[in-house]
Design a protein around this motif. Structure first.
Motif, mmCIF file in Angstrom:
data_model
loop_
_atom_site.group_PDB
_atom_site.id
_atom_site.type_symbol
_atom_site.label_atom_id
_atom_site.label_comp_id
_atom_site.label_asym_id
_atom_site.label_seq_id
_atom_site.Cartn_x
_atom_site.Cartn_y
_atom_site.Cartn_z
ATOM 1 N N LYS A 1 51.431 -2.285 9.863
ATOM 2 C CA LYS A 1 50.375 -3.194 10.336
ATOM 3 C C LYS A 1 49.964 -2.808 11.755
ATOM 4 O O LYS A 1 50.749 -2.248 12.514
ATOM 5 C CB LYS A 1 50.879 -4.643 10.355
ATOM 6 C CG LYS A 1 51.367 -5.159 9.025
ATOM 7 C CD LYS A 1 50.233 -5.680 8.225
ATOM 8 C CE LYS A 1 50.749 -6.280 6.920
ATOM 9 N NZ LYS A 1 49.829 -7.105 6.270
ATOM 10 N N THR A 2 48.741 -3.143 12.111
ATOM 11 C CA THR A 2 48.248 -2.908 13.461
ATOM 12 C C THR A 2 48.590 -4.105 14.330
ATOM 13 O O THR A 2 48.343 -5.243 13.961
ATOM 14 C CB THR A 2 46.720 -2.697 13.461
ATOM 15 O OG1 THR A 2 46.414 -1.613 12.599
ATOM 16 C CG2 THR A 2 46.212 -2.396 14.855
ATOM 17 N N ARG A 3 49.180 -3.825 15.471
ATOM 18 C CA ARG A 3 49.526 -4.857 16.447
ATOM 19 C C ARG A 3 49.018 -4.424 17.815
ATOM 20 O O ARG A 3 48.719 -3.257 18.041
ATOM 21 C CB ARG A 3 51.045 -5.083 16.513
ATOM 22 C CG ARG A 3 51.665 -5.552 15.203
ATOM 23 C CD ARG A 3 51.255 -6.982 14.921
ATOM 24 N NE ARG A 3 51.972 -7.540 13.806
ATOM 25 C CZ ARG A 3 51.459 -7.721 12.596
ATOM 26 N NH1 ARG A 3 50.230 -7.354 12.345
ATOM 27 N NH2 ARG A 3 52.165 -8.260 11.635
ATOM 28 N N GLN A 4 48.947 -5.355 18.748
ATOM 29 C CA GLN A 4 48.475 -5.069 20.113
ATOM 30 C C GLN A 4 49.673 -4.846 21.027
ATOM 31 O O GLN A 4 50.565 -5.688 21.104
ATOM 32 C CB GLN A 4 47.640 -6.254 20.620
ATOM 33 C CG GLN A 4 46.946 -5.996 21.919
ATOM 34 C CD GLN A 4 45.687 -5.157 21.771
ATOM 35 O OE1 GLN A 4 45.324 -4.725 20.702
ATOM 36 N NE2 GLN A 4 45.013 -4.928 22.864
ATOM 37 N N ALA A 5 49.694 -3.712 21.702
ATOM 38 C CA ALA A 5 50.740 -3.420 22.684
ATOM 39 C C ALA A 5 50.134 -3.455 24.077
ATOM 40 O O ALA A 5 48.942 -3.212 24.253
ATOM 41 C CB ALA A 5 51.339 -2.048 22.423
#
Length: 108
Positions: free
Chosen positions: A25-29
């Protein structure tokens, strides 16, 4: 904001044991999640534990290396289900083996 800077700083660690059943999944870092290397660049390494600062139950393992030096925030790929090589993961991710197993990330 476009992310179009391309540079290689060594090789990324292969953390996958098997691609069967892999869910990423795409997450914000953010830069706060990165560590500073010997060369002064801020990065997030493959195999690092990802924990969402707004939701402690949203955890996973970072899929590949990311250079965060030039970006305050960046979209990253996080493994939330699949089989990963335990010896290739960071110690923080290894310590959360039970929690990762509960969401479907198997460390072998």
């Amino acid at each position: 904001m476009p992310f179009n800077k391309v540079a290689e700083y060594g090789e990324s660690e292969n953390i996958l044991d098997s691609a069967v059943g892999l869910v990423v999944k795409t997450r914000q870092a953010t830069q706060a999640m990165a560590t500073t290397g010997d060369d002064g660049r801020k990065g997030i390494k493959a195999g690092s534990l990802y924990t969402n600062p707004e939701d402690a139950s949203d955890i996973g393992v970072v899929f590949t290396d990311y250079d965060m030096t030039d970006y305050p925030a960046y979209p990253i790929a996080v493994v939330v289900e699949g089989r990963l090589k335990k010896d290739k993961l960071a110690s923080a991710a290894q310590a959360k083996a039970t929690e990762l197993g509960a969401i479907g990330v198997r460390l072998v």
